[in-house]
Design an enzyme around this catalytic site. Structure first.
Site, PDB file in Angstrom:
ATOM      1  CE1 TYR A 154      76.296  37.341  40.424  1.00  0.00           C
ATOM      2  CE2 TYR A 154      78.173  37.155  38.936  1.00  0.00           C
ATOM      3  CZ  TYR A 154      77.005  37.785  39.327  1.00  0.00           C
ATOM      4  OH  TYR A 154      76.547  38.865  38.619  1.00  0.00           O
TER       5      TYR A 154
ATOM      6  CE  LYS B 189      91.048  26.264  11.285  1.00  0.00           C
ATOM      7  NZ  LYS B 189      91.011  24.819  10.957  1.00  0.00           N
TER       8      LYS B 189
HETATM    9  C1  PLP Z   1      92.362  24.298  11.050  1.00  0.00           C
HETATM   10  C2  PLP Z   1      92.923  23.491   9.963  1.00  0.00           C
HETATM   11  C3  PLP Z   1      94.300  23.533   9.690  1.00  0.00           C
HETATM   12  C4  PLP Z   1      95.290  24.207  10.602  1.00  0.00           C
HETATM   13  O1  PLP Z   1      95.445  23.393  11.748  1.00  0.00           O
HETATM   14  P1  PLP Z   1      96.414  23.747  12.955  1.00  0.00           P
HETATM   15  O2  PLP Z   1      96.321  22.573  13.848  1.00  0.00           O
HETATM   16  O3  PLP Z   1      95.858  24.992  13.577  1.00  0.00           O
HETATM   17  O4  PLP Z   1      97.762  23.965  12.391  1.00  0.00           O
HETATM   18  C5  PLP Z   1      94.753  22.878   8.556  1.00  0.00           C
HETATM   19  N1  PLP Z   1      93.901  22.168   7.768  1.00  0.00           N
HETATM   20  C6  PLP Z   1      92.580  22.069   8.033  1.00  0.00           C
HETATM   21  C7  PLP Z   1      91.706  21.283   7.136  1.00  0.00           C
HETATM   22  C8  PLP Z   1      92.048  22.718   9.141  1.00  0.00           C
HETATM   23  O5  PLP Z   1      90.733  22.610   9.408  1.00  0.00           O
END
Ligand code: PLP
Length: 344
Positions: free
Chosen positions: A243, A35
């Site tokens: 800044y 994702k």
């Molecule tokens: C993001 C996510 C994962 C992966 O999690 P990590 O901690 O990056 O390994 C797995 N399952 C769900 C439902 C997630 O939202």
């Protein structure tokens, strides 16, 4: 060339997947979560490499990500965490995606608009974020089980803290909700894999561990970021830098200005605690992080190199995150679009 150089080691990603895969027994499938554009590293490039390495199941957050991924992963399964949202039906059919149904509303939508098409079920076991509640599951489970879900899954809220009692509580809840079903189950992301076999069920879903981030502390590093020095100058005592005059020299100092800033994901909050590296030598940030520029104290260097390293062997993604008071996930997914990306 003034853009930073972001080097992404695809072999390291494949090696991390293989070593996470080796932590569970043979009958447990290890999927890959890609994702958010593979945590900022390009889902198409990473997906293609992982499919070649033997990954048969991918997870994305939203249907559009699955559509983008489909051309590079052959006929691998692509599950969608957000499920079957209104307007997704066409994408789901076109790209052959598998929505993880999260609510009675999504079940109704899927069964009426995409009857006969594959689906999975996401259960809420206490995180109260995404997934079907126990009561809805009770009411719908026999109908759902008859239709044959491809996966029944849930997600742990505290897997980065193995001793947190929440883990066991969620494990027990997941078992109570799903023991005895004839379909594949999944509970563990990266942290859950590290907690051991009772969390693995039939499939694990690592994300951040693939990309070299905590909680997988033994991961092979994946990302390196080198940023060019645009200019150096001598700053005298009582002169200020950046800044809001946020830093004032107490001794004569040599300050290097490098070509990256918060617009490139080097978030402002990391300012006072962060450092860049010249080889193995740390060089502290001085003053505020600007949008496109960071100023660094290089007074102690004999030679100022053309590039300073922001992420690399001396300082991983999680060390950078620490300086900013955040987590590696956020640093990775914030890596900017301006970098010259090189996949090795
Ligand atoms: C993001 C996510 C994962 C992966 O999690 P990590 O901690 O990056 O390994 C797995 N399952 C769900 C439902 C997630 O939202």
């Amino acid at each position: 060339m003034s853009a930073g150089r972001l080097t992404i080691d695809l072999d390291a990603i494949a090696a991390n997947w293989a070593s996470l895969d080796a932590m569970s027994t043979e009958h447990v499938e290890t999927a890959a979560v890609i994702k958010a554009d593979a945590y900022g590293l390009s889902s198409r490039v990473v997906g293609k490499r992982l499919a070649a390495a033997g990954v048969r199941t991918f997870f994305v957050a939203v249907a559009e990500e699955g559509v983008a991924l489909r051309p590079v992963v052959g006929d691998a399964d692509i599950f969608v965490f957000s499920g079957h949202m209104s307007g997704d039906t066409e994408l789901i059919e076109r790209a052959g995606l598998i929505p993880l149904l999260n609510s009675p509303e999504q079940v109704t939508r899927h069964f009426s608009l995409a009857a006969g098409r594959p689906f999975g079920v996401q259960l809420d076991t206490g995180m109260n974020r995404l997934g079907m509640e126990a009561g809805d599951w009770e009411a719908l489970s026999s109908e759902l089980m008859d239709a044959g879900p491809r996966l029944v899954m849930s997600h742990l809220a505290c897997a980065d803290e193995p001793d947190n009692p929440m883990n066991h509580l969620q494990l027990r809840t997941f078992r109570e909700m799903t023991d005895g079903i004839a379909h594949r189950r999944s509970l563990a992301a990266t942290g859950g894999i590290l907690m051991g076999p009772e969390y693995h069920f039939d499939m694990t879903r690592p994300g951040v561990g693939l990309y070299g981030g905590l909680p997988y502390s033994d991961a092979t590093p994946v990302v390196r970021l080198d940023v060019p020095v645009i200019q150096t100058r001598i700053v005298r005592p009582f002169e200020t830098v950046g800044y809001a005059n946020a830093w004032e020299a107490t001794v004569e100092s040599c300050i290097a200005t490098i070509a990256a800033g918060y617009a490139d994901g080097l978030i402002r909050a990391m300012g006072p605690k962060a450092q860049a590296f010249a080889g193995e030598t740390p060089c502290p940030f001085v003053g505020r992080v600007s949008m496109d520029l960071i100023t660094v104290d290089v007074s102690h260097l004999d030679d100022v190199p053309e590039y300073l390293t922001l992420i690399g062997p001396m300082q991983g993604v999680d060390a950078v995150a620490d300086a900013a008071g955040t987590i590696g996930y956020e640093i990775l997914t914030s890596l900017g679009a301006r970098y010259e990306r090189e996949y090795v």
